[in-house]
Design an enzyme around this catalytic site. Sequence first.
Site, PDB file in Angstrom:
ATOM      1  N   ARG A 281      -8.654  12.105  12.438  1.00 21.48           N
ATOM      2  CA  ARG A 281      -7.208  11.933  12.649  1.00 21.48           C
ATOM      3  C   ARG A 281      -6.449  13.259  12.543  1.00 21.48           C
ATOM      4  NH1 ARG A 281      -5.348   6.858   9.183  1.00 21.48           N
ATOM      5  NH2 ARG A 281      -3.477   7.150  10.461  1.00 21.48           N
TER       6      ARG A 281
ATOM      7  N   LYS B  77       0.836  -1.210   0.000  1.00 23.83           N
ATOM      8  CA  LYS B  77       0.000   0.000   0.000  1.00 23.83           C
ATOM      9  C   LYS B  77       0.872   1.262   0.000  1.00 23.83           C
ATOM     10  CE  LYS B  77      -2.907   0.576   3.566  1.00 23.83           C
ATOM     11  NZ  LYS B  77      -2.679   1.853   4.275  1.00 23.83           N
TER      12      LYS B  77
ATOM     13  N   ASP C 200       2.138  -0.970  11.991  1.00 22.87           N
ATOM     14  CA  ASP C 200       0.807  -1.432  11.577  1.00 22.87           C
ATOM     15  C   ASP C 200       0.527  -2.869  12.010  1.00 22.87           C
ATOM     16  OD1 ASP C 200       0.198   0.977  10.392  1.00 22.87           O
ATOM     17  OD2 ASP C 200       0.955   0.379   8.431  1.00 22.87           O
TER      18      ASP C 200
ATOM     19  N   ARG D 236      -6.183   2.089  17.991  1.00 25.34           N
ATOM     20  CA  ARG D 236      -5.948   0.635  17.924  1.00 25.34           C
ATOM     21  C   ARG D 236      -5.613   0.012  19.277  1.00 25.34           C
ATOM     22  NH1 ARG D 236      -2.949   0.404  12.002  1.00 25.34           N
ATOM     23  NH2 ARG D 236      -4.912   0.428  10.854  1.00 25.34           N
TER      24      ARG D 236
ATOM     25  N   ARG E 189      -7.442  -3.108   9.736  1.00 27.36           N
ATOM     26  CA  ARG E 189      -6.526  -4.025  10.418  1.00 27.36           C
ATOM     27  C   ARG E 189      -7.148  -4.625  11.689  1.00 27.36           C
ATOM     28  NH1 ARG E 189      -2.327  -3.325   7.018  1.00 27.36           N
ATOM     29  NH2 ARG E 189      -1.715  -1.179   6.568  1.00 27.36           N
TER      30      ARG E 189
END
Length: 545
Positions: free
Chosen positions: A225, A124, A423, A454, A498
């Site tokens: 964000r 990506k 990530d 996350r 994710r």
Amino acid sequence: MHWPCCHGQHYFPAAFVVADTFAVKIVELGTLVAEAAFRTPFGFRRSSLLDLYFKIWRRVAMFIVCSQKAKYWVVDSAMFHALPFVLESAPQSASKFDEAIHLTYLVSSTTDSLSGTTALPGDKSISHRSLLLGALAIGETVVHGLLEGEDVLNTANAIRKLGAKAERDEAGVWYIHGVGIGGLREPESVIDLGNSGTGARLLLGVLAGHPITAFITGDASLCSRPMNRVADPLSGFGALFVSREGGRLPLAVKGATDPMPITYRLPVPSAQVKSAVLLAGLNAPGYTTVIEPEPTRDHTEMMLRHFGAELDISNGDEGDLNIRLTGQPELSGQQVVVPGDPSSAAFPAVAALISSGSDVILTGVGMNPRRIGLFETLAEMGADIDFQNERTEAGESVADLRIRGSRLRGVEVPPERAPRMIDEYPVLAMAAAVAEGETVMRGVKELRVKESDRLAAVAQGLSNCGVTVEEGEDYLIVHGKNGRAPGGCTVATDLDHRIAMSFLVLGTASEKPVTVDDAGPIDTSFPGFVDLMNGLGANIGAGNQ
Ligand code: S3P
């Protein structure tokens, strides 16, 4: 599907019952959508909406119809007269709607073992950069293996709006015709980067060095964000930003007419910020320097050189790296070969490790040293991973990974490794959940400003699945079960691809199935995830709400 009819007119049943879980998403209704930038509330796929002829800009609303059977329908709010026309398309679209609706919830059940050989979708980070640098180069750039996930497709649409050409030939092969540094034109409409922080931040860097005004937005996740981390240094070039509080999208950027080069020391280890500054520096005379205290992924530096820019990278004080770009180079179109994404490989890799007896080969995985912290950590946990056929393809290291089911032990992950596996913490946490002992992850507060928070999402999801977790502002400690996780839970995806994929991986090694409430975001980075995983023997399918 039966559509009620009255005096020859179609109408909707009076009771539009809106389930709570969808109420929030209804708020998204009324957003402008276009072929190029469909939002897909309810996890609808773009193709479903296109079947309804939403091919032009228009204001849409969504209604939930026949709620008992959980059927959903999309109509143009301002155009009720169009309903008969929309409804006529129902027969051929109905099955696709069913498919799309059912894909929203996915459930992953225990797997005996995984086996087989598969390639991964393109990287990506490299895909975004190939489009942006292709747009700034003179001549034709040919990209092989471009990731055709929603994030990257949004970047392709963005460069088109700015005057470059981006055409798909066959799957993964794209032709970009650039306009040269400084040659981008003012876009006629808002640029929507969907879910992608990389797309938004790198594009802001490009725009900061162009004397044009552009309006940038994204989905609910992206709009929450922080963009100040790029707007602050980019203001140093002379760009102006008007944004929501905290630098959040939607925002307007007015690029500098005469950009001035800057020297900037990264306050957070972020490849996106580093890249935004370097991309803005392309149109500034003299040297733009980024000082990097902790090395982050270097795809921008590698690709800038590949396209003809001069970059000097040297060691500075206290282990800093000084990255100095000579401004106003002439970039020329290039061939780019995109390796398989190691961040995507992480999901089948961990799934294979946590199911005993597994034997999986993942081919052509990018092995850039700044991206492989997860594999180092898994090796320390006792993972059986062979790096085979190591080679260099178009400047990037690549290998085939043979992964066998392994008994994993908890470890303490060194905080300085975080930028090289940033990530991958969510999926590492899944491996940690079935490992023996504690896995300690410190120095990870950057995870709070990703597509979701996350740390919170992983902690909540794991505890729903019966795994003990300690969460702090900057750390996560997972107490491994030394075997299968209990599972039997539903996890909130929070618009985060994710998080969705990580918990589907956990489901492959849980006593009871694990459900994720919104599989839609997976397509942002890993189109075909479910088919790939099931092709290896996973058991992921439609779930119930
Ligand atoms: C990316 C950098 C990382 C990473 C993101 C991709 C990139 O973000 O999390 O998925 O392509 O530059 P940060 O730069 O914010 O750490």
